[in-house]
Scaffold this motif. Sequence first.
Motif, PDB file in Angstrom:
ATOM      1  N   UNK B  45       0.938  -1.190  -0.005  1.00  0.00           N
ATOM      2  CA  UNK B  45      -0.016  -0.001  -0.148  1.00  0.00           C
ATOM      3  C   UNK B  45       0.854   1.333  -0.010  1.00  0.00           C
ATOM      4  N   UNK B  46       2.013   1.259   0.783  1.00  0.00           N
ATOM      5  CA  UNK B  46       2.757   2.306   0.696  1.00  0.00           C
ATOM      6  C   UNK B  46       3.937   2.563  -0.421  1.00  0.00           C
ATOM      7  N   UNK B  47       3.936   1.628  -1.206  1.00  0.00           N
ATOM      8  CA  UNK B  47       4.742   1.777  -2.271  1.00  0.00           C
ATOM      9  C   UNK B  47       4.575   3.066  -3.468  1.00  0.00           C
ATOM     10  N   UNK B  48       5.302   3.545  -3.755  1.00  0.00           N
ATOM     11  CA  UNK B  48       5.209   4.658  -4.852  1.00  0.00           C
ATOM     12  C   UNK B  48       4.170   4.301  -5.887  1.00  0.00           C
ATOM     13  N   UNK B  49       3.041   4.845  -6.086  1.00  0.00           N
ATOM     14  CA  UNK B  49       1.895   4.226  -6.766  1.00  0.00           C
ATOM     15  C   UNK B  49       2.279   4.319  -8.214  1.00  0.00           C
ATOM     16  N   UNK B  50       2.842   5.326  -8.644  1.00  0.00           N
ATOM     17  CA  UNK B  50       3.210   5.510 -10.133  1.00  0.00           C
ATOM     18  C   UNK B  50       3.783   4.326 -10.643  1.00  0.00           C
ATOM     19  N   UNK B  51       4.930   3.777 -10.235  1.00  0.00           N
ATOM     20  CA  UNK B  51       5.721   2.753 -10.601  1.00  0.00           C
ATOM     21  C   UNK B  51       5.148   1.468 -10.398  1.00  0.00           C
ATOM     22  N   UNK B  52       4.425   1.357  -9.165  1.00  0.00           N
ATOM     23  CA  UNK B  52       3.619   0.140  -8.823  1.00  0.00           C
ATOM     24  C   UNK B  52       2.298  -0.076  -9.983  1.00  0.00           C
ATOM     25  N   UNK B  53       1.829   0.958 -10.476  1.00  0.00           N
ATOM     26  CA  UNK B  53       0.822   0.830 -11.272  1.00  0.00           C
ATOM     27  C   UNK B  53       1.376   0.509 -12.638  1.00  0.00           C
ATOM     28  N   UNK B  54       2.221   1.097 -12.921  1.00  0.00           N
ATOM     29  CA  UNK B  54       2.824   0.690 -14.175  1.00  0.00           C
ATOM     30  C   UNK B  54       3.466  -0.800 -14.436  1.00  0.00           C
ATOM     31  N   UNK B  55       3.977  -1.006 -13.225  1.00  0.00           N
ATOM     32  CA  UNK B  55       4.293  -2.761 -13.240  1.00  0.00           C
ATOM     33  C   UNK B  55       3.329  -3.825 -13.200  1.00  0.00           C
ATOM     34  N   UNK B  56       2.089  -3.349 -12.580  1.00  0.00           N
ATOM     35  CA  UNK B  56       0.894  -4.216 -12.394  1.00  0.00           C
ATOM     36  C   UNK B  56       0.381  -4.073 -13.834  1.00  0.00           C
ATOM     37  N   UNK B  57       0.090  -2.952 -14.586  1.00  0.00           N
ATOM     38  CA  UNK B  57      -0.431  -2.812 -15.604  1.00  0.00           C
ATOM     39  C   UNK B  57       0.543  -3.848 -16.574  1.00  0.00           C
ATOM     40  N   UNK B  58       1.573  -3.776 -16.711  1.00  0.00           N
ATOM     41  CA  UNK B  58       2.443  -4.385 -17.538  1.00  0.00           C
ATOM     42  C   UNK B  58       2.379  -5.773 -17.261  1.00  0.00           C
ATOM     43  N   UNK B  87       7.346 -11.471  -7.807  1.00  0.00           N
ATOM     44  CA  UNK B  87       8.728 -11.461  -8.543  1.00  0.00           C
ATOM     45  C   UNK B  87       8.797 -10.370  -9.731  1.00  0.00           C
ATOM     46  N   UNK B  88       7.347 -10.372 -10.283  1.00  0.00           N
ATOM     47  CA  UNK B  88       7.430  -9.358 -11.477  1.00  0.00           C
ATOM     48  C   UNK B  88       7.243  -8.081 -11.233  1.00  0.00           C
ATOM     49  N   UNK B  89       6.635  -7.621 -10.146  1.00  0.00           N
ATOM     50  CA  UNK B  89       6.365  -6.081  -9.656  1.00  0.00           C
ATOM     51  C   UNK B  89       7.288  -5.543  -8.755  1.00  0.00           C
ATOM     52  N   UNK B  90       8.210  -6.552  -8.129  1.00  0.00           N
ATOM     53  CA  UNK B  90       9.188  -5.901  -7.372  1.00  0.00           C
ATOM     54  C   UNK B  90      10.354  -5.680  -8.393  1.00  0.00           C
ATOM     55  N   UNK B 160      14.705 -14.101  -5.809  1.00  0.00           N
ATOM     56  CA  UNK B 160      16.027 -13.520  -5.829  1.00  0.00           C
ATOM     57  C   UNK B 160      17.024 -14.076  -5.173  1.00  0.00           C
ATOM     58  N   UNK B 161      16.374 -14.612  -3.945  1.00  0.00           N
ATOM     59  CA  UNK B 161      17.769 -14.994  -2.885  1.00  0.00           C
ATOM     60  C   UNK B 161      18.214 -16.318  -3.426  1.00  0.00           C
ATOM     61  N   UNK B 162      17.452 -17.350  -4.090  1.00  0.00           N
ATOM     62  CA  UNK B 162      18.191 -18.235  -4.840  1.00  0.00           C
ATOM     63  C   UNK B 162      19.383 -17.858  -5.592  1.00  0.00           C
ATOM     64  N   UNK B 163      19.276 -16.951  -6.511  1.00  0.00           N
ATOM     65  CA  UNK B 163      20.140 -16.417  -7.566  1.00  0.00           C
ATOM     66  C   UNK B 163      21.506 -15.880  -6.785  1.00  0.00           C
ATOM     67  N   UNK B 164      21.427 -15.269  -5.686  1.00  0.00           N
ATOM     68  CA  UNK B 164      22.445 -14.838  -4.585  1.00  0.00           C
ATOM     69  C   UNK B 164      23.073 -15.980  -4.279  1.00  0.00           C
ATOM     70  N   UNK B 165      22.595 -16.918  -3.922  1.00  0.00           N
ATOM     71  CA  UNK B 165      23.126 -18.219  -3.233  1.00  0.00           C
ATOM     72  C   UNK B 165      23.925 -18.827  -4.570  1.00  0.00           C
ATOM     73  N   UNK B 166      23.519 -18.883  -5.688  1.00  0.00           N
ATOM     74  CA  UNK B 166      24.087 -19.556  -6.715  1.00  0.00           C
ATOM     75  C   UNK B 166      25.422 -18.682  -7.282  1.00  0.00           C
ATOM     76  N   UNK B 167      25.276 -17.363  -7.179  1.00  0.00           N
ATOM     77  CA  UNK B 167      26.764 -16.452  -7.502  1.00  0.00           C
ATOM     78  C   UNK B 167      26.764 -16.581  -9.138  1.00  0.00           C
TER      79      UNK B 167
END
Lengths: 192, 292
Positions: B45-58, B87-90, B160-167
């Motif tokens: 809810x407290x995420x910057x709305x413009x960016x969040x809306x753009x990503x959800x719509x995408x 994964x997609x909206x972050x 993403x943490x799995x990717x950090x683990x893999x390096x």
Amino acid sequence: MAGPFDIVVIGGSAGSLSMVLQILPYLKMDIPIAVVVVFHRKSSEDTTLIELLSHRTEFEVKEVDEKDLIRPNVVYVAPADYHVLIEKDHTLSLDVSEKVNFCRPSIDVTFESAADVYGKSLMCILLSGANADGVQGLKAARDKGGFVVVQDPASAEVSYMPQQATEQLPVDLLLHDDNIDVLIDCLRLPKR
Amino acid sequence: MSYLPCYNVIYHNADMNQETSLDLSDNEIEIVLHDLVEVHGYDFVNYSRASLKRRINRLVANDKFLSFAEFRYRLRSDDVYFKHFVEEITVNVTEMFRDTQFYRTLREEILPVLATSPLIRIWHAGCSTGEEVYSMAILLQEARLLQKSLLYATDINPAVLEKVRAGVFPMNQMKQYSENYILSGGKNDFSSYYTAQYNAAKFDEQLGKKIILANHNLVSDSSFNEFQLILCRNVMIYFDKELQERALKLFDDSLEPLGFLALGSKETLKFSSISHKYRQVANKEKIWRKIR
């Protein structure tokens, strides 16, 4: 029916600087609008762009800081490597998400988010460039009642970007070197 | 067009190709955000709305939903789809040694201070796929500090943490990272830190050994340790002021006296309630030291 205007968003890529430098001197303090400039640029570390623009206008010129409140008589320049979006509370927000049209900042991203917030009081200007960025954003602006200005491809240093726009949507004003005063007349429309 | 100066205003005979993709309204976005809290316990809810809306719509466009109702139902009822949504909206775009001057400052001014400590604890908050964590590990290794360091890497997105683990990072980025590394003051051959495997660069396992991974949400989770250095770069740009304030308080609670807080190049402590306790380090980089 577009206008009167609160904000002008200018998008430019290769060859667009000279047109911006020509527009800026027309921005006088009695025109109560804000300007956001999105240039495809390489590095934020060069502060000379801000200086260069500052010398051409009475408006304050600054690089966007996150959460900047949009104020009239200020030119906000997108930082390199960040998308610039506009929030409903008229603040600017930054975003480092994926490049759009191979660009960050992307002109489409700012046009689209400005259209969402400002609707009819938005003017978008798309200038010279070698990229297809900006066209989707112009469509979004148009759909929300915004005013669409495109640099005349014939007079642009690099015609591809404005050409894409003129081929794909109706344009309200085709801008060239000798009708900048018309553009400024539009910006002087009295606020309701 | 009654009041526009219409002379010289021209129209082209272009088609108005109407976009047919679904575009969620502000109200529908609110409903989705409410559902996420209620059903999944994730608070955007407290995420910057413009960016969040753009990503959800995408996401809605990419996944070809035909109606808002269909999207809403899927998101509420399908846990696998919800994971995909997170994964997609972050935003998971990151780089090694991004902002080379920043890394130069870490190398030359911050690490020598940390070196005096018997155990160095560093927190990468919102680490994404880990490029910055590995950059830090390289700096520590070169300063001969890695052995006595622990790098806590946390993110809201478990994938993403799995990717950090893999390096393992894309090979096509290595030229850019190598340039960044050199500009940040690196003296070694950057390619000595990884092994090329087709399109992937697998980083030296020694670098990954000191990395501790955890799922942590800056919106809802609390402090879990004390650190000498916290890095949270280009994460808070997606938060509104209220949530930024919460995150900064959390960092303040998690920093030792005289610890350092590093933010992204366009972020600042300046207008926050903790700013009086911090002093920005001498150059222009976005690093603050806790002085009281």
